[in-house]
Design a protein around this motif. Structure first.
Motif, PDB file in Angstrom:
ATOM      1  N   ARG A  38       6.334   6.564  22.435  1.00 38.65           N
ATOM      2  CA  ARG A  38       5.607   6.588  23.703  1.00 38.65           C
ATOM      3  C   ARG A  38       5.179   5.201  24.171  1.00 38.65           C
ATOM      4  O   ARG A  38       5.100   4.947  25.365  1.00 38.65           O
ATOM      5  CB  ARG A  38       4.388   7.503  23.579  1.00 38.65           C
ATOM      6  CG  ARG A  38       4.853   8.953  23.416  1.00 38.65           C
ATOM      7  CD  ARG A  38       3.705   9.884  23.294  1.00 38.65           C
ATOM      8  NE  ARG A  38       3.052  10.042  24.598  1.00 38.65           N
ATOM      9  CZ  ARG A  38       2.212  11.023  24.863  1.00 38.65           C
ATOM     10  NH1 ARG A  38       1.923  11.904  23.944  1.00 38.65           N
ATOM     11  NH2 ARG A  38       1.661  11.120  26.039  1.00 38.65           N
ATOM     12  N   HIS A  39       4.930   4.288  23.209  1.00 34.26           N
ATOM     13  CA  HIS A  39       4.496   2.948  23.641  1.00 34.26           C
ATOM     14  C   HIS A  39       5.615   2.189  24.375  1.00 34.26           C
ATOM     15  O   HIS A  39       5.357   1.204  25.051  1.00 34.26           O
ATOM     16  CB  HIS A  39       3.963   2.130  22.456  1.00 34.26           C
ATOM     17  CG  HIS A  39       5.007   1.785  21.435  1.00 34.26           C
ATOM     18  ND1 HIS A  39       5.906   0.771  21.631  1.00 34.26           N
ATOM     19  CD2 HIS A  39       5.305   2.351  20.243  1.00 34.26           C
ATOM     20  CE1 HIS A  39       6.715   0.721  20.577  1.00 34.26           C
ATOM     21  NE2 HIS A  39       6.369   1.665  19.732  1.00 34.26           N
ATOM     22  N   ALA A  40       6.837   2.690  24.243  1.00 31.46           N
ATOM     23  CA  ALA A  40       7.947   2.040  24.952  1.00 31.46           C
ATOM     24  C   ALA A  40       8.129   2.598  26.366  1.00 31.46           C
ATOM     25  O   ALA A  40       8.940   2.086  27.144  1.00 31.46           O
ATOM     26  CB  ALA A  40       9.238   2.216  24.148  1.00 31.46           C
ATOM     27  N   GLN A  41       7.369   3.623  26.711  1.00 28.64           N
ATOM     28  CA  GLN A  41       7.499   4.227  28.043  1.00 28.64           C
ATOM     29  C   GLN A  41       7.058   3.254  29.139  1.00 28.64           C
ATOM     30  O   GLN A  41       6.233   2.375  28.897  1.00 28.64           O
ATOM     31  CB  GLN A  41       6.598   5.473  28.139  1.00 28.64           C
ATOM     32  CG  GLN A  41       7.063   6.627  27.306  1.00 28.64           C
ATOM     33  CD  GLN A  41       6.111   7.829  27.415  1.00 28.64           C
ATOM     34  OE1 GLN A  41       5.068   7.771  28.062  1.00 28.64           O
ATOM     35  NE2 GLN A  41       6.495   8.913  26.767  1.00 28.64           N
ATOM     36  N   ASP A  42       7.602   3.468  30.331  1.00 24.55           N
ATOM     37  CA  ASP A  42       7.121   2.746  31.501  1.00 24.55           C
ATOM     38  C   ASP A  42       6.393   3.774  32.373  1.00 24.55           C
ATOM     39  O   ASP A  42       6.996   4.785  32.766  1.00 24.55           O
ATOM     40  CB  ASP A  42       8.314   2.140  32.261  1.00 24.55           C
ATOM     41  CG  ASP A  42       7.868   1.242  33.411  1.00 24.55           C
ATOM     42  OD1 ASP A  42       6.829   1.549  34.035  1.00 24.55           O
ATOM     43  OD2 ASP A  42       8.562   0.242  33.686  1.00 24.55           O
ATOM     44  N   ALA A  43       5.132   3.516  32.638  1.00 23.85           N
ATOM     45  CA  ALA A  43       4.310   4.497  33.369  1.00 23.85           C
ATOM     46  C   ALA A  43       4.784   4.687  34.802  1.00 23.85           C
ATOM     47  O   ALA A  43       4.474   5.680  35.444  1.00 23.85           O
ATOM     48  CB  ALA A  43       2.857   4.051  33.348  1.00 23.85           C
ATOM     49  N   LYS A  44       5.565   3.712  35.302  1.00 25.49           N
ATOM     50  CA  LYS A  44       5.966   3.772  36.716  1.00 25.49           C
ATOM     51  C   LYS A  44       7.388   4.248  36.933  1.00 25.49           C
ATOM     52  O   LYS A  44       7.754   4.675  38.022  1.00 25.49           O
ATOM     53  CB  LYS A  44       5.823   2.375  37.325  1.00 25.49           C
ATOM     54  CG  LYS A  44       4.391   1.883  37.392  1.00 25.49           C
ATOM     55  CD  LYS A  44       4.179   1.084  38.666  1.00 25.49           C
ATOM     56  CE  LYS A  44       2.743   0.673  38.855  1.00 25.49           C
ATOM     57  NZ  LYS A  44       2.415  -0.574  38.147  1.00 25.49           N
ATOM     58  N   MET A  45       8.212   4.127  35.905  1.00 23.43           N
ATOM     59  CA  MET A  45       9.631   4.476  36.120  1.00 23.43           C
ATOM     60  C   MET A  45      10.356   4.828  34.819  1.00 23.43           C
ATOM     61  O   MET A  45       9.826   4.596  33.724  1.00 23.43           O
ATOM     62  CB  MET A  45      10.357   3.341  36.823  1.00 23.43           C
ATOM     63  CG  MET A  45      10.339   2.031  36.103  1.00 23.43           C
ATOM     64  SD  MET A  45      11.157   0.760  37.060  1.00 23.43           S
ATOM     65  CE  MET A  45       9.851   0.269  38.156  1.00 23.43           C
ATOM     66  N   ALA A  46      11.563   5.369  34.992  1.00 22.21           N
ATOM     67  CA  ALA A  46      12.399   5.691  33.834  1.00 22.21           C
ATOM     68  C   ALA A  46      12.959   4.405  33.228  1.00 22.21           C
ATOM     69  O   ALA A  46      13.124   3.398  33.920  1.00 22.21           O
ATOM     70  CB  ALA A  46      13.538   6.598  34.271  1.00 22.21           C
ATOM     71  N   VAL A  47      13.242   4.456  31.936  1.00 25.58           N
ATOM     72  CA  VAL A  47      13.891   3.327  31.257  1.00 25.58           C
ATOM     73  C   VAL A  47      15.364   3.692  31.082  1.00 25.58           C
ATOM     74  O   VAL A  47      15.683   4.766  30.565  1.00 25.58           O
ATOM     75  CB  VAL A  47      13.233   3.073  29.884  1.00 25.58           C
ATOM     76  CG1 VAL A  47      14.018   2.039  29.083  1.00 25.58           C
ATOM     77  CG2 VAL A  47      11.787   2.627  30.059  1.00 25.58           C
ATOM     78  N   LEU A  48      16.241   2.812  31.542  1.00 29.28           N
ATOM     79  CA  LEU A  48      17.681   3.055  31.396  1.00 29.28           C
ATOM     80  C   LEU A  48      18.173   2.395  30.114  1.00 29.28           C
ATOM     81  O   LEU A  48      17.913   1.214  29.876  1.00 29.28           O
ATOM     82  CB  LEU A  48      18.441   2.482  32.600  1.00 29.28           C
ATOM     83  CG  LEU A  48      19.953   2.676  32.586  1.00 29.28           C
ATOM     84  CD1 LEU A  48      20.334   4.147  32.736  1.00 29.28           C
ATOM     85  CD2 LEU A  48      20.626   1.862  33.706  1.00 29.28           C
ATOM     86  N   LYS A  49      18.875   3.173  29.278  1.00 22.79           N
ATOM     87  CA  LYS A  49      19.477   2.598  28.067  1.00 22.79           C
ATOM     88  C   LYS A  49      20.987   2.749  28.167  1.00 22.79           C
ATOM     89  O   LYS A  49      21.465   3.759  28.700  1.00 22.79           O
ATOM     90  CB  LYS A  49      18.971   3.329  26.829  1.00 22.79           C
ATOM     91  CG  LYS A  49      17.503   3.105  26.541  1.00 22.79           C
ATOM     92  CD  LYS A  49      17.188   3.756  25.227  1.00 22.79           C
ATOM     93  CE  LYS A  49      15.732   3.598  24.849  1.00 22.79           C
ATOM     94  NZ  LYS A  49      15.432   4.442  23.667  1.00 22.79           N
ATOM     95  N   TYR A  50      21.704   1.782  27.635  1.00 19.90           N
ATOM     96  CA  TYR A  50      23.166   1.795  27.751  1.00 19.90           C
ATOM     97  C   TYR A  50      23.738   1.316  26.426  1.00 19.90           C
ATOM     98  O   TYR A  50      23.393   0.239  25.959  1.00 19.90           O
ATOM     99  CB  TYR A  50      23.583   0.854  28.872  1.00 19.90           C
ATOM    100  CG  TYR A  50      25.039   0.926  29.302  1.00 19.90           C
ATOM    101  CD1 TYR A  50      25.378   1.475  30.532  1.00 19.90           C
ATOM    102  CD2 TYR A  50      26.065   0.421  28.507  1.00 19.90           C
ATOM    103  CE1 TYR A  50      26.703   1.520  30.960  1.00 19.90           C
ATOM    104  CE2 TYR A  50      27.390   0.471  28.911  1.00 19.90           C
ATOM    105  CZ  TYR A  50      27.700   1.011  30.151  1.00 19.90           C
ATOM    106  OH  TYR A  50      29.014   1.055  30.579  1.00 19.90           O
ATOM    107  N   ARG A  51      24.571   2.140  25.816  1.00 20.19           N
ATOM    108  CA  ARG A  51      25.207   1.709  24.567  1.00 20.19           C
ATOM    109  C   ARG A  51      26.725   1.722  24.705  1.00 20.19           C
ATOM    110  O   ARG A  51      27.344   2.772  24.859  1.00 20.19           O
ATOM    111  CB  ARG A  51      24.800   2.588  23.397  1.00 20.19           C
ATOM    112  CG  ARG A  51      25.188   1.914  22.067  1.00 20.19           C
ATOM    113  CD  ARG A  51      25.101   2.840  20.898  1.00 20.19           C
ATOM    114  NE  ARG A  51      26.168   3.835  20.942  1.00 20.19           N
ATOM    115  CZ  ARG A  51      26.415   4.700  19.974  1.00 20.19           C
ATOM    116  NH1 ARG A  51      25.656   4.725  18.908  1.00 20.19           N
ATOM    117  NH2 ARG A  51      27.397   5.569  20.077  1.00 20.19           N
ATOM    118  N   TYR A  52      27.303   0.532  24.658  1.00 19.72           N
ATOM    119  CA  TYR A  52      28.765   0.369  24.674  1.00 19.72           C
ATOM    120  C   TYR A  52      29.222   0.308  23.230  1.00 19.72           C
ATOM    121  O   TYR A  52      28.699  -0.475  22.440  1.00 19.72           O
ATOM    122  CB  TYR A  52      29.081  -0.932  25.404  1.00 19.72           C
ATOM    123  CG  TYR A  52      30.499  -1.450  25.238  1.00 19.72           C
ATOM    124  CD1 TYR A  52      31.447  -1.285  26.247  1.00 19.72           C
ATOM    125  CD2 TYR A  52      30.887  -2.147  24.086  1.00 19.72           C
ATOM    126  CE1 TYR A  52      32.730  -1.781  26.105  1.00 19.72           C
ATOM    127  CE2 TYR A  52      32.174  -2.637  23.940  1.00 19.72           C
ATOM    128  CZ  TYR A  52      33.086  -2.455  24.948  1.00 19.72           C
ATOM    129  OH  TYR A  52      34.364  -2.954  24.811  1.00 19.72           O
TER     130      TYR A  52
END
Ligand code: UDP
Length: 238
Positions: free
Chosen positions: A62-76
């Motif tokens: 939860r500490h990695a959350q952004d209170a204002k927006m979604a977090v985009l993750k991308y794994r190639y």
């Protein structure tokens, strides 16, 4: 590095018969994975790529959350069997770099502010490679995000241009990439003419750069139409 005596252009054509401004054949299939929220299979010549999207889902930790927006993750990720010499499984510097630039290429179109405290996960698996895998991955991911129903301003389309035997050409394959003088992958939001990623490996003059950019922008327009058509076909079937 160019191998001694490798000739990449013969009588105005490339070794695979393409002209300088020709893309490799493209095939796009939407919704190929049952367990992902969105997915896409993308073929660019001998590149075979799958993108899977999950989310938006609550982000942990939860500490990695952004209170204002979604977090985009991308794994190639490149499969061990996707390259000529077996690739050692797992992340390396190259895949970390490609994941970062691909995420940055897609971020501007995603309406992340709609989903605070969540994450959107994009997994790109390279099943077979022949140069241009990062661009194929971005194209696939863009379609998979739309398939997952993630609100987006538009799609992102991507292709590489480069220089071989002194000529600026579109969409280099692996032989051309390995023996050429320059490689420049780009990604863009076609309808707004906005470039969201641009890398350059090697050297080009300013004129060559401008010529290459024009080639790439035209090709992105073609790819954009194919991406749109694939999505329309998928959803008009239902
Ligand atoms: N390649 C390889 N082994 C690796 C990395 C790359 O054989 O560990 C090959 C693969 O075919 C790839 C090509 O080299 O598509 C070009 O790699 P580059 O780093 O330029 O990325 P790409 O063009 O695939 O986005």
């Amino acid at each position: 590095m160019k191998e001694e005596g490798v000739e990449l252009i013969r009588e105005g054509k490339r070794l695979d018969g393409r002209g300088f401004d020709e893309l490799r054949p493209i095939k796009i299939e939407v919704g190929v994975l049952k367990r992902a929220d969105g997915s896409c299979y993308f073929e660019l010549g001998d590149n075979k790529v799958i993108a899977a999207v999950y989310g938006p889902r609550e982000m942990h930790p939860r500490h990695a959350q952004d209170a204002k927006m979604a977090v985009l993750k991308y794994r190639y990720n490149m499969a061990p069997f996707s390259v000529e010499d077996r690739k050692r499984p797992g992340p390396d510097r190259r895949s970390v770099e490609i994941s970062k630039i691909s995420r940055e290429a897609l971020e501007p179109v995603i309406l992340k502010e709609y989903y605070p405290k969540t994450e959107i996960d994009v997994y790109v698996e390279i099943l077979q490679s022949d140069a241009g895998t990062r661009t194929a991955g971005i194209n696939a991911a863009s379609v998979a995000l739309a398939d997952a129903g993630i609100p987006m301003r538009d799609l992102v389309s991507s292709v590489a241009v480069g220089k071989i035997d002194g000529e600026v050409v579109l969409d280099l394959n692996a032989v051309e990439d390995n023996n050429g003088e320059a490689d420049m992958p780009i990604a863009m939001i076609v309808r707004r003419n906005i470039i969201t990623a641009l890398q350059m490996d090697g050297r080009m003059t300013r004129e060559e750069f401008e010529k290459g950019l024009k080639l790439a922008m035209n090709a992105c327009r073609q790819i954009y139409e194919l991406q749109r058509t694939a999505l329309i076909e998928r959803y008009s079937e239902l």
